[in-house]
Scaffold this motif. Sequence first.
Motif, PDB file in Angstrom:
ATOM      1  N   GLN A 254      -1.167   2.357   7.167  1.00 50.67           N
ATOM      2  CA  GLN A 254      -1.472   2.402   8.600  1.00 50.67           C
ATOM      3  C   GLN A 254      -2.812   3.097   8.847  1.00 50.67           C
ATOM      4  N   PHE A 255      -3.061   4.168   8.117  1.00 51.54           N
ATOM      5  CA  PHE A 255      -4.347   4.863   8.234  1.00 51.54           C
ATOM      6  C   PHE A 255      -5.488   3.922   7.852  1.00 51.54           C
ATOM      7  N   GLY A 256      -5.300   3.161   6.771  1.00 53.73           N
ATOM      8  CA  GLY A 256      -6.319   2.207   6.336  1.00 53.73           C
ATOM      9  C   GLY A 256      -6.551   1.107   7.357  1.00 53.73           C
ATOM     10  N   VAL A 257      -5.481   0.662   8.001  1.00 50.29           N
ATOM     11  CA  VAL A 257      -5.611  -0.369   9.049  1.00 50.29           C
ATOM     12  C   VAL A 257      -6.414   0.186  10.219  1.00 50.29           C
ATOM     13  N   GLU A 258      -6.085   1.408  10.629  1.00 51.56           N
ATOM     14  CA  GLU A 258      -6.795   2.027  11.748  1.00 51.56           C
ATOM     15  C   GLU A 258      -8.286   2.198  11.454  1.00 51.56           C
ATOM     16  N   LYS A 259      -8.618   2.423  10.197  1.00 51.91           N
ATOM     17  CA  LYS A 259     -10.020   2.587   9.810  1.00 51.91           C
ATOM     18  C   LYS A 259     -10.698   1.251   9.518  1.00 51.91           C
ATOM     19  N   GLY A 260      -9.956   0.160   9.576  1.00 52.90           N
ATOM     20  CA  GLY A 260     -10.530  -1.160   9.379  1.00 52.90           C
ATOM     21  C   GLY A 260     -10.719  -1.564   7.921  1.00 52.90           C
ATOM     22  N   HIS A 261      -9.961  -0.941   7.009  1.00 54.38           N
ATOM     23  CA  HIS A 261     -10.118  -1.232   5.583  1.00 54.38           C
ATOM     24  C   HIS A 261      -9.301  -2.436   5.115  1.00 54.38           C
ATOM     25  N   TYR A 262      -8.317  -2.859   5.891  1.00 56.06           N
ATOM     26  CA  TYR A 262      -7.442  -3.944   5.459  1.00 56.06           C
ATOM     27  C   TYR A 262      -7.452  -5.087   6.472  1.00 56.06           C
ATOM     28  N   SER A 263      -7.265  -6.302   5.969  1.00 55.62           N
ATOM     29  CA  SER A 263      -7.290  -7.499   6.822  1.00 55.62           C
ATOM     30  C   SER A 263      -5.885  -7.859   7.310  1.00 55.62           C
TER      31      SER A 263
ATOM     32  N   GLU B  96       0.956  -9.107   3.696  1.00 56.28           N
ATOM     33  CA  GLU B  96       1.404  -8.856   2.322  1.00 56.28           C
ATOM     34  C   GLU B  96       2.058  -7.483   2.197  1.00 56.28           C
ATOM     35  N   PHE B  97       1.460  -6.483   2.836  1.00 58.96           N
ATOM     36  CA  PHE B  97       2.046  -5.144   2.783  1.00 58.96           C
ATOM     37  C   PHE B  97       3.403  -5.141   3.473  1.00 58.96           C
ATOM     38  N   ASN B  98       3.500  -5.814   4.614  1.00 52.51           N
ATOM     39  CA  ASN B  98       4.758  -5.870   5.345  1.00 52.51           C
ATOM     40  C   ASN B  98       5.864  -6.496   4.484  1.00 52.51           C
ATOM     41  N   ASN B  99       5.544  -7.558   3.773  1.00 55.16           N
ATOM     42  CA  ASN B  99       6.526  -8.194   2.883  1.00 55.16           C
ATOM     43  C   ASN B  99       6.980  -7.231   1.783  1.00 55.16           C
TER      44      ASN B  99
END
Length: 108
Positions: free
Chosen positions: A28-37, A43-46
């Motif tokens: 979640q931290f990586g998503v907030e920082k824009g590191h993941y698509s 894929e992470f959710n699965n």
Amino acid sequence: MKAFDTLINETLEAENLEELEAAADLFQFGVEKGHYSKWQATEFNNAYWEVKNRCLALEISSVIKGNKLDIIDIVSKAPMEVKDDKEKLINYVNGRIKALKGKIKGLK
């Protein structure tokens, strides 16, 4: 920030819900920082739900006697609102196991 493949592998190796939630927080931290698509989020959710269902099933299998693979399958198909409450999940799994036993006995 961890590489996505490393994060997924560590998530899939989580042995309990605390480790899983730590991985989810990191993602979640990586998503907030824009590191993941978006694809990586899917894929992470699965991976997250695969591990969470397994962990919940293993916790419940200590209370309910039954085949662990059957319990994992039942937990993975349980409604989301049931998965949030351990007692409701135990009752749900017990009910499904009893229903399956009834169907199997009916075939004899």
